[in-house]
Design an enzyme around this catalytic site. Structure first.
Site, PDB file in Angstrom:
ATOM      1  N   ALA A 112      19.973   4.804 -24.820  1.00 43.70           N
ATOM      2  CA  ALA A 112      18.924   5.515 -24.084  1.00 43.70           C
ATOM      3  C   ALA A 112      19.258   6.951 -23.690  1.00 43.70           C
ATOM      4  CB  ALA A 112      18.555   4.721 -22.832  1.00 43.70           C
ATOM      5  N   ALA A 113      20.531   7.315 -23.569  1.00 39.23           N
ATOM      6  CA  ALA A 113      20.859   8.671 -23.106  1.00 39.23           C
ATOM      7  C   ALA A 113      20.378   9.716 -24.120  1.00 39.23           C
ATOM      8  CB  ALA A 113      22.365   8.791 -22.901  1.00 39.23           C
ATOM      9  N   GLY A 115      17.706  10.166 -22.036  1.00 40.12           N
ATOM     10  CA  GLY A 115      16.642   9.566 -21.247  1.00 40.12           C
ATOM     11  C   GLY A 115      15.231   9.907 -21.686  1.00 40.12           C
ATOM     12  N   GLY A 116      15.084  10.680 -22.759  1.00 41.67           N
ATOM     13  CA  GLY A 116      13.746  11.069 -23.203  1.00 41.67           C
ATOM     14  C   GLY A 116      12.858   9.896 -23.540  1.00 41.67           C
ATOM     15  N   LYS A 117      13.372   8.979 -24.337  1.00 43.80           N
ATOM     16  CA  LYS A 117      12.547   7.846 -24.765  1.00 43.80           C
ATOM     17  C   LYS A 117      12.360   6.840 -23.629  1.00 43.80           C
ATOM     18  CE  LYS A 117      13.814   8.515 -29.603  1.00 43.80           C
ATOM     19  NZ  LYS A 117      14.618   9.738 -29.338  1.00 43.80           N
ATOM     20  N   GLU A 135      23.089   2.694 -21.936  1.00 45.31           N
ATOM     21  CA  GLU A 135      23.879   3.648 -22.716  1.00 45.31           C
ATOM     22  C   GLU A 135      25.317   3.145 -22.766  1.00 45.31           C
ATOM     23  OE1 GLU A 135      25.533   6.234 -24.976  1.00 45.31           O
ATOM     24  OE2 GLU A 135      23.351   6.282 -24.682  1.00 45.31           O
ATOM     25  N   ASP A 162      28.041  -2.333 -23.910  1.00 40.98           N
ATOM     26  CA  ASP A 162      28.014  -2.431 -25.365  1.00 40.98           C
ATOM     27  C   ASP A 162      26.850  -3.332 -25.763  1.00 40.98           C
ATOM     28  OD1 ASP A 162      29.824  -2.021 -27.934  1.00 40.98           O
ATOM     29  OD2 ASP A 162      29.036  -4.074 -27.989  1.00 40.98           O
ATOM     30  N   ASP A 179      17.049   3.454 -30.732  1.00 37.34           N
ATOM     31  CA  ASP A 179      17.117   4.804 -31.297  1.00 37.34           C
ATOM     32  C   ASP A 179      18.568   4.990 -31.715  1.00 37.34           C
ATOM     33  OD1 ASP A 179      16.138   7.421 -31.943  1.00 37.34           O
ATOM     34  OD2 ASP A 179      17.181   8.164 -30.162  1.00 37.34           O
ATOM     35  N   CYS A 232      17.110  10.051 -36.196  1.00 40.07           N
ATOM     36  CA  CYS A 232      16.750  11.439 -36.506  1.00 40.07           C
ATOM     37  C   CYS A 232      17.451  11.824 -37.810  1.00 40.07           C
ATOM     38  CB  CYS A 232      17.130  12.382 -35.364  1.00 40.07           C
ATOM     39  SG  CYS A 232      18.863  12.330 -34.873  1.00 40.07           S
TER      40      CYS A 232
END
Length: 455
Positions: A112-113, A115-117, A135, A162, A179, A232
């Site tokens: 998650a880091a 934190g955008g999503k 994270e 983890d 992600d 990405c």
């Protein structure tokens, strides 16, 4: 071939007869930098800069004509918006299509880091839903915790674990977003330094890492639950081939997500199972390189048992918290080392389960430290949407707000209308943090670790 991008990557992409290699290279060589933000729907206020146009696949997403100095903007520090790359905001469109915002669910953002999503999920999911933002890297989990604190909602748990640990929560989540860490080729235009780190060997390594993360996390999805998988990267090994692996190894069902063709997104099909994926190319969309796919679990999963959950009575009387929290009767409390956390009452069993299994960085909203008869309020409470709206507050102008964010001394005359004690400082009606009004001075309680070091 491009003088900027790795030749092997461009050659692979160019093997698709429908791929416009010339336009793709031109988009990277142009040096264009796009800036987009996403408004916090719970903290809507007039921003100090103009919004250009809306991101078409995200109801709260907007492009900016130019990039302000966000670090100097008090409303950025207040959590009124999040600076996020536009392509990844497509998650909002997928959530709408799956109708996941219409019901209470439990969701997990695994990687998650910063934190955008996670802030996006928190904004577009039902307000009664639970979001776990995880994270694995400790230093990055600190940044994640800070950004979720700014967002201001109490239905979020931040964890530092983890992915393998989530096996101990079988069938717990209705939605899991992975992600995945990737080779990063989709960010080449935004971060040219990352080009030197790219290699085909790293693509292979990332693909193997992605499979490990997915295999560890899949047992935590409940029967008929959803997996969103994104990277990405432009490499098929990290995208469409991962979808084939998921379908063959774990019997997942690919979901086709309809979208407006004018958006420029490319729908792809995986080589073996024709699974649907969605690619974002910078020469076709106003955004950076991105890939995402939605899948549904078809297996009957074991379910986590809540039978052995033990609930301890909080040592903090709720009437002691009423002055600080709006509608305190709707919240439960968790006390750890005198630190008081609040979270929606209906999430109590889930929070207790997470507490027994995971390492929690934060649960709900940390509202302060209970000293037996009184609360020393936290910075988290100042930024929370759940704080009592009748708490004393003083409005600051831009210079005063920036001085507060630098943790500088404020003029006591600004607080002439305030009695002694705790007081919020606001900018454009949004809280920035606490001061304590004393007889002859003002103590600035803005946290040292997040202060603006330079203006």
């Amino acid at each position: 071939m491009s003088n900027i991008l790795p030749n092997s990557l461009v050659r692979r992409l160019g093997s698709n007869p429908l791929f416009d290699q010339e336009a793709f290279l031109a988009a990277h060589e142009s040096g264009e930098k796009l800036t987009s933000i996403r408004i916090n729907p719970k903290k809507e206020t007039k921003l100090d800069f103009d919004l250009d146009s809306q991101v078409p696949w995200c109801k709260n997403g907007y492009y900016l004509e130019s990039r302000p100095k966000f670090i100097l903007d008090p409303l950025f520090h207040a959590g009124c918006y999040y600076v996020q790359e536009a392509s990844s905001m497509f998650i909002d469109h997928i959530i709408d299509f799956l109708k996941l915002s219409s019901e209470e669910i439990k969701a997990l953002d695994v990687c998650a880091a910063p934190g955008g999503k996670s802030t996006l999920l928190n904004a577009c999911l039902n307000q009664d839903s639970l979001l776990v933002s995880n994270e694995i890297i400790k230093s990055r989990s600190i940044v994640l915790q800070e950004n979720m604190m700014r967002w201001g909602c109490a239905n979020v748990v931040v964890t530092n674990n983890d992915p393998s640990v989530f096996r101990r929560l079988p069938g717990f989540f209705d939605l899991v977003l992975v992600d995945a860490p990737c080779s990063g080729s989709g960010m080449f235009r935004k971060d040219e330094d990352s080009i030197d780190e790219w290699s085909e060997a790293n693509v292979k390594l990332c693909s193997e890492r992605q499979q490990r993360i997915l295999s560890e996390i899949l047992p935590s999805i409940n029967s008929n639950g959803y997996l969103l998988y994104s990277t990405c990267s432009y490499s098929i090994e990290e995208n469409e081939e991962i979808l084939d692996w998921l379908i063959e190894e774990y019997n997942l069902e690919s979901i086709q997500v309809p979208f407006n063709s004018a958006w420029g997104i490319e729908e792809t099909a995986s080589p073996k199972n024709r699974a649907f994926g969605y690619r974002f190319y910078p020469h076709k969309v106003k955004g950076e390189g991105f890939f995402i796919a939605a899948l549904k679990l078809k297996n009957i999963q074991p379910s986590f048992s809540f039978k052995k959950m033990k609930f301890e009575k909080s040592p903090v009387p709720k009437d002691g918290l009423n002055p600080w929290v709006e509608n305190m009767e709707e919240f439960s409390t968790l006390v750890h080392n005198e630190n008081v956390h609040i979270f929606p009452k209906h999430l109590e069993a889930s929070i207790k389960a997470l507490q027994q299994v995971l390492y929690l960085k934060n649960a709900g909203t940390l509202i302060g430290k209970w000293l037996g008869k009184e609360l020393v309020p936290s910075h988290d409470l100042a930024l929370s949407i759940h704080r009592n709206k009748t708490l004393p507050a003083v409005e600051l102008n831009i210079d005063e707000a920036q001085n507060f964010l630098r943790k500088k001394q404020l003029n006591i005359e600004i607080f002439s209308s305030v009695k002694k004690g705790w007081c919020l400082v606001n900018y454009k009606g949004e809280s920035l943090g606490w001061v304590k009004v004393l007889g002859n001075r003002i103590n600035n309680y803005y946290p040292k670790e997040v202060r603006i070091a330079n203006l």
